[in-house]
Design a protein around this motif. Structure first.
Motif, mmCIF file in Angstrom:
data_model
loop_
_atom_site.group_PDB
_atom_site.id
_atom_site.type_symbol
_atom_site.label_atom_id
_atom_site.label_comp_id
_atom_site.label_asym_id
_atom_site.label_seq_id
_atom_site.Cartn_x
_atom_site.Cartn_y
_atom_site.Cartn_z
ATOM 1 N N ALA A 66 0.817 -1.216 0.000
ATOM 2 C CA ALA A 66 0.000 0.000 0.000
ATOM 3 C C ALA A 66 0.853 1.270 0.000
ATOM 4 N N GLY A 67 2.175 1.118 -0.156
ATOM 5 C CA GLY A 67 3.048 2.284 -0.232
ATOM 6 C C GLY A 67 3.748 2.641 1.058
ATOM 7 N N MET A 101 0.698 12.447 1.080
ATOM 8 C CA MET A 101 -0.655 12.109 1.510
ATOM 9 C C MET A 101 -0.661 10.828 2.351
ATOM 10 N N ARG A 102 0.143 9.856 1.950
ATOM 11 C CA ARG A 102 0.246 8.634 2.754
ATOM 12 C C ARG A 102 0.842 8.948 4.127
ATOM 13 N N VAL A 107 0.215 9.160 10.008
ATOM 14 C CA VAL A 107 0.453 9.861 11.275
ATOM 15 C C VAL A 107 -0.859 10.258 11.936
ATOM 16 N N ASP A 108 -1.823 10.711 11.153
ATOM 17 C CA ASP A 108 -3.113 11.096 11.724
ATOM 18 C C ASP A 108 -3.822 9.901 12.345
ATOM 19 N N ALA A 109 -3.775 8.747 11.667
ATOM 20 C CA ALA A 109 -4.411 7.547 12.216
ATOM 21 C C ALA A 109 -3.746 7.119 13.512
ATOM 22 N N THR A 213 2.804 16.264 11.388
ATOM 23 C CA THR A 213 2.772 16.244 9.924
ATOM 24 C C THR A 213 3.357 17.524 9.348
ATOM 25 N N GLN A 214 3.694 18.493 10.159
ATOM 26 C CA GLN A 214 4.140 19.786 9.661
ATOM 27 C C GLN A 214 5.428 19.761 8.842
ATOM 28 N N PRO A 215 6.351 18.795 9.051
ATOM 29 C CA PRO A 215 7.517 18.801 8.176
ATOM 30 C C PRO A 215 7.188 18.674 6.694
ATOM 31 N N ILE A 216 6.025 18.117 6.369
ATOM 32 C CA ILE A 216 5.613 17.989 4.976
ATOM 33 C C ILE A 216 4.769 19.173 4.557
ATOM 34 N N ASP A 217 3.783 19.507 5.367
ATOM 35 C CA ASP A 217 2.822 20.545 4.998
ATOM 36 C C ASP A 217 2.157 21.005 6.289
ATOM 37 N N PRO A 218 2.175 22.267 6.624
ATOM 38 C CA PRO A 218 1.605 22.724 7.878
ATOM 39 C C PRO A 218 0.081 22.649 7.959
#
Length: 221
Positions: A66-67, A101-102, A107-109, A213-218
Motif C-alpha cells: 500500500a506504499g 498524503m500517505r 500519522v493522523d491515524a 505532519t508539519q515537516p511535509i505541509d503545515p
C-alpha cells in the motif's frame, strides 16, 4: 547505489537491483516477508522474519503493497525469556514513506488512536529528527528502541544493492515509527489501527490534524 551484495544469491540480488520505484520495493519486501524471497538488503542473508512476527506478516505485507515500506517491526509481549529473565515489548513498526498524503494519513491515524509516533525526515534541506522510544526491556533494563536518526553508513547498509535512483529516493524519504504506548499484548491493537491503511479494516479512525505532519505541509490534507 552501486554497491554489490555478494551475501545474496545472484537471483535475489538481481531482483532487488531491478526495483525502480517505491511500489517495486514494497512488493519485494512483501515477498520477502511471505517467504518467497530468501534475502533482503540490510538483513542476515537467507534469513526471513523472526518467528515472533509470523502473525504480523499479512499486515506488514499489505502495508508494503500500500506504499508503506516496513523496515522493522515487533509484536507486543510480556513473558519470561529463554534466559529466565522478564522481557517486555511494545508493539512497534518502522515504515518508509515518500508520498505526502500517505504520510499524513499514517500519522493522523496513529495519533487518533493515541499511539506514539517518531518521525525522522531525510529530505534535502533538513527536517524533523525525533528522539527514539524504548520498546523492549529485560528485567526493566532498556534493550532496544525504535526511531532516531539513521547514519549515512547505516542507511547505505540498510539498502545495499539498490538501483542508484531508487536508493536516492529511499535515503531522502521519511521514516515513521509507530509504537504502542503500552507493553505487552494489549499493544497489539496497533496492527488493527494500521489495517485501514491497507483495506484490511474499513472503518477509518478519526483523523484530526497532527502537529507532527508539519515537516511535509503545515495544513491538514
Amino acid at each position: 547505489m552501486d554497491l554489490k551484495a555478494p551475501w545474496m544469491s545472484r537471483c535475489d540480488r538481481r531482483r532487488w537491483r531491478s526495483a525502480r520505484t517505491i511500489s517495486d520495493l514494497g512488493e519485494l519486501m512483501a515477498l520477502w516477508l511471505e517467504g518467497q524471497i530468501a534475502s533482503r538488503p540490510g538483513y542476515q542473508p537467507r534469513y526471513g522474519p523472526e518467528d515472533e512476527t509470523t502473525h504480523l506478516v499479512p499486515t506488514l505485507a499489505a502495508l508494503c503493497r500500500a506504499g508503506y515500506v516496513t523496515t522493522c517491526s515487533q509484536p507486543g509481549l510480556a513473558d519470561t525469556g529463554a534466559d529466565g529473565l522478564w522481557w517486555e515489548q511494545r508493539a512497534a513498526v518502522e515504515l518508509l514513506v515518500t508520498d505526502p498524503m500517505r504520510f499524513h494519513r499514517l500519522v493522523d491515524a496513529a495519533h487518533a488512536a493515541d499511539l506514539a509516533v517518531r518521525i525522522n525526515d531525510y529530505r534535502p534541506g533538513g527536517g524533523v529528527h525525533q528522539e527514539p522510544v524504548i520498546v523492549t526491556t529485560r528485567d526493566d533494563e532498556a534493550m532496544t528502541a525504535f526511531g532516531g536518526r539513521i547514519s549515512r553508513a547505516d542507511m547505505a547498509m540498510q539498502w545495499r544493492g539498490l538501483d542508484r535512483d531508487l536508493y536516492r529516493e529511499v535515503s531522502t524519504g521519511i521514516y515513521v515509527s509507530v509504537i504502542a504506548p503500552e507493553y505487552g499484548t494489549s499493544g497489539e491493537r496497533l496492527w488493527g489501527v494500521l489495517g485501514f491503511l491497507t483495506g484490511q479494516r474499513h472503518n477509518e479512525p478519526a483523523a484530526p490534524c497532527a502537529s507532527s505532519t508539519q515537516p511535509i505541509d503545515p495544513t491538514c490534507s
